[in-house]
Enzyme design. Structure first.
Site, PDB file in Angstrom:
ATOM      1  N   ASP A   1     -11.979  84.246-116.574  1.00 46.21           N
ATOM      2  CA  ASP A   1     -12.231  85.351-115.417  1.00 46.21           C
ATOM      3  C   ASP A   1     -12.089  86.593-116.219  1.00 46.21           C
ATOM      4  O   ASP A   1     -11.708  86.858-117.042  1.00 46.21           O
ATOM      5  CB  ASP A   1     -11.324  84.979-114.276  1.00 46.21           C
ATOM      6  CG  ASP A   1      -9.867  84.768-114.745  1.00 46.21           C
ATOM      7  OD1 ASP A   1      -9.538  85.107-116.016  1.00 46.21           O
ATOM      8  OD2 ASP A   1      -9.107  84.313-114.067  1.00 46.21           O
ATOM      9  N   ASN A   8       0.684  81.172-105.852  1.00 48.14           N
ATOM     10  CA  ASN A   8      -0.038  80.309-104.817  1.00 48.14           C
ATOM     11  C   ASN A   8      -0.774  79.146-105.178  1.00 48.14           C
ATOM     12  O   ASN A   8      -1.538  78.470-104.462  1.00 48.14           O
ATOM     13  CB  ASN A   8      -0.883  81.376-103.841  1.00 48.14           C
ATOM     14  CG  ASN A   8      -1.969  81.830-104.788  1.00 48.14           C
ATOM     15  OD1 ASN A   8      -1.949  81.500-105.926  1.00 48.14           O
ATOM     16  ND2 ASN A   8      -2.868  82.813-104.179  1.00 48.14           N
ATOM     17  N   HIS A  38      -3.075  78.965-107.554  1.00 49.84           N
ATOM     18  CA  HIS A  38      -4.390  79.452-108.022  1.00 49.84           C
ATOM     19  C   HIS A  38      -4.729  78.990-109.418  1.00 49.84           C
ATOM     20  O   HIS A  38      -3.835  79.134-110.292  1.00 49.84           O
ATOM     21  CB  HIS A  38      -4.924  80.866-107.577  1.00 49.84           C
ATOM     22  CG  HIS A  38      -4.643  81.691-108.582  1.00 49.84           C
ATOM     23  ND1 HIS A  38      -4.595  83.326-108.222  1.00 49.84           N
ATOM     24  CD2 HIS A  38      -3.749  81.940-109.805  1.00 49.84           C
ATOM     25  CE1 HIS A  38      -3.849  84.006-108.948  1.00 49.84           C
ATOM     26  NE2 HIS A  38      -3.844  82.982-110.083  1.00 49.84           N
ATOM     27  N   GLU A  57      -8.830  80.932-105.795  1.00 48.83           N
ATOM     28  CA  GLU A  57      -7.593  81.245-104.447  1.00 48.83           C
ATOM     29  C   GLU A  57      -7.493  80.020-103.582  1.00 48.83           C
ATOM     30  O   GLU A  57      -8.432  79.133-103.560  1.00 48.83           O
ATOM     31  CB  GLU A  57      -7.775  82.498-103.915  1.00 48.83           C
ATOM     32  CG  GLU A  57      -7.874  83.640-104.844  1.00 48.83           C
ATOM     33  CD  GLU A  57      -6.351  84.104-105.344  1.00 48.83           C
ATOM     34  OE1 GLU A  57      -5.539  83.381-105.303  1.00 48.83           O
ATOM     35  OE2 GLU A  57      -6.676  85.333-105.855  1.00 48.83           O
TER      36      GLU A  57
HETATM   37  C1  F6R Z   1      -5.845  84.495-115.954  1.00 51.98           C
HETATM   38  C2  F6R Z   1      -5.979  83.554-114.804  1.00 51.98           C
HETATM   39  C3  F6R Z   1      -4.754  83.390-113.728  1.00 51.98           C
HETATM   40  C4  F6R Z   1      -3.462  83.442-114.324  1.00 51.98           C
HETATM   41  C5  F6R Z   1      -2.387  83.391-113.151  1.00 51.98           C
HETATM   42  C6  F6R Z   1      -1.207  83.230-113.672  1.00 51.98           C
HETATM   43  O1  F6R Z   1      -7.066  84.513-116.504  1.00 51.98           O
HETATM   44  O2  F6R Z   1      -6.918  83.117-114.506  1.00 51.98           O
HETATM   45  O3  F6R Z   1      -5.051  82.189-112.900  1.00 51.98           O
HETATM   46  O4  F6R Z   1      -3.529  82.352-115.247  1.00 51.98           O
HETATM   47  O5  F6R Z   1      -2.798  84.191-112.141  1.00 51.98           O
HETATM   48  O6  F6R Z   1      -0.915  84.518-114.357  1.00 51.98           O
HETATM   49  P1  F6R Z   1       0.849  84.957-115.061  1.00 51.98           P
HETATM   50  O7  F6R Z   1       0.589  84.096-116.263  1.00 51.98           O
HETATM   51  O8  F6R Z   1       0.219  86.410-115.438  1.00 51.98           O
HETATM   52  O9  F6R Z   1       1.637  84.734-114.401  1.00 51.98           O
END
Ligand code: F6R
Length: 252
Positions: A74, A143, A145, A150
């Site tokens: 992403d 959450n 995701h 989401e």
């Molecule tokens: C990042 C992504 C997100 C993260 C998730 C956890 O490319 O797609 O889904 O993997 O938000 O983020 P951290 O590792 O910062 O807790």
């Protein structure tokens, strides 16, 4: 310690560093078996210890990135690549410019595209044209995701224009000078794109992820917790540190 849970291999490691080392080991085995493959990368704080270990292994001459293609999950939208919070910047800074990856083989959704819809379709096409992703690295949101899919995202969805939820804005705004400067949208591989990867490697760290980890493994499979889709995938490895595993370790 390794556990097998249905289609999922689970490693619980002592701490964040050990989680990264185990993740790097799983990744390196795949890279050795398939040095010309397509590898999916994630950003965020979780994979950084794994990327550090991959850099160490590369410097030791143990792994070679020269023939792989990379596809990131992403990118914020809109965002300039040179913004130090863009995922383009993050990947170069935290991994790609420290190893022998040919940057022409790096693919990250373009946060500068004028037409985001077209960029979503083009990105999905690029993955398909390359032959699909062999191993996809994932983190998980508090959450549940994955990518920027989401709660209530569709399991079948491909690369799409995502609207970030309040909880994700809350988690990520600390990286920006102010909440206003944080993009509120992203271009993200969909759950469907992620499910098409041949193998999945998910890393989970920290007590604030313990509930998401428990939902992922023991909750009902539901779009309300997007990561639960992974229970329908055939080849998933999850590496957690002790803090993230605190609600699951006695149930495995
Ligand atoms: C990042 C992504 C997100 C993260 C998730 C956890 O490319 O797609 O889904 O993997 O938000 O983020 P951290 O590792 O910062 O807790």
């Amino acid at each position: 310690m390794r556990y097998d849970f249905s289609n999922i291999k689970i490693f619980i490691e002592d701490d964040y560093t050990a989680m990264g080392k185990r993740g790097a080991e799983v990744f390196s085995e795949q890279l050795a078996a398939n040095p010309n493959g397509n590898y999916g990368f994630a950003t965020g704080s979780t994979p950084v210890s794994m990327y550090q270990e991959l850099i160490r292994r590369y410097q030791a001459g143990d792994i070679d990135f020269s023939n792989i293609n990379t596809f990131n999950l992403d990118e914020y939208y809109p965002i300039k690549k040179e913004n130090n919070q863009s995922y383009d910047y993050f990947m170069k800074e935290n991994l790609f410019r420290h190893v022998n990856l040919d940057l022409a083989r790096m693919n990250i959704p373009n946060g500068e595209a004028t037409d985001y819809q077209q960029e979503c379709e083009a990105y999905e096409e690029r993955i398909k044209a390359a032959g699909g992703i062999d191993l996809q690295i994932l983190g998980i949101g508090t959450n549940g995701h994955i990518g920027f899919n989401e709660p209530n995202a569709y399991f079948m969805e491909r690369t799409n224009y995502a609207t970030l939820t309040a909880s994700t804005i809350q988690s990520n705004k600390i990286y920006f000078a102010s909440e206003d400067e944080m993009p509120k949208h992203a271009i993200s591989m969909g759950i469907g794109s992620i499910m098409m990867a041949r193998k999945i490697l998910m890393l989970i760290s920290g007590a604030n992820k313990a509930e998401a980890a428990a939902q992922l493994l023991f909750g009902n499979i539901t779009p309300q917790v997007p990561a639960t889709a992974l229970r329908l995938h055939q080849d998933v490895t999850i590496v957690l540190d002790q803090d993230a595993a605190k609600l699951i370790k006695d149930r495995l």
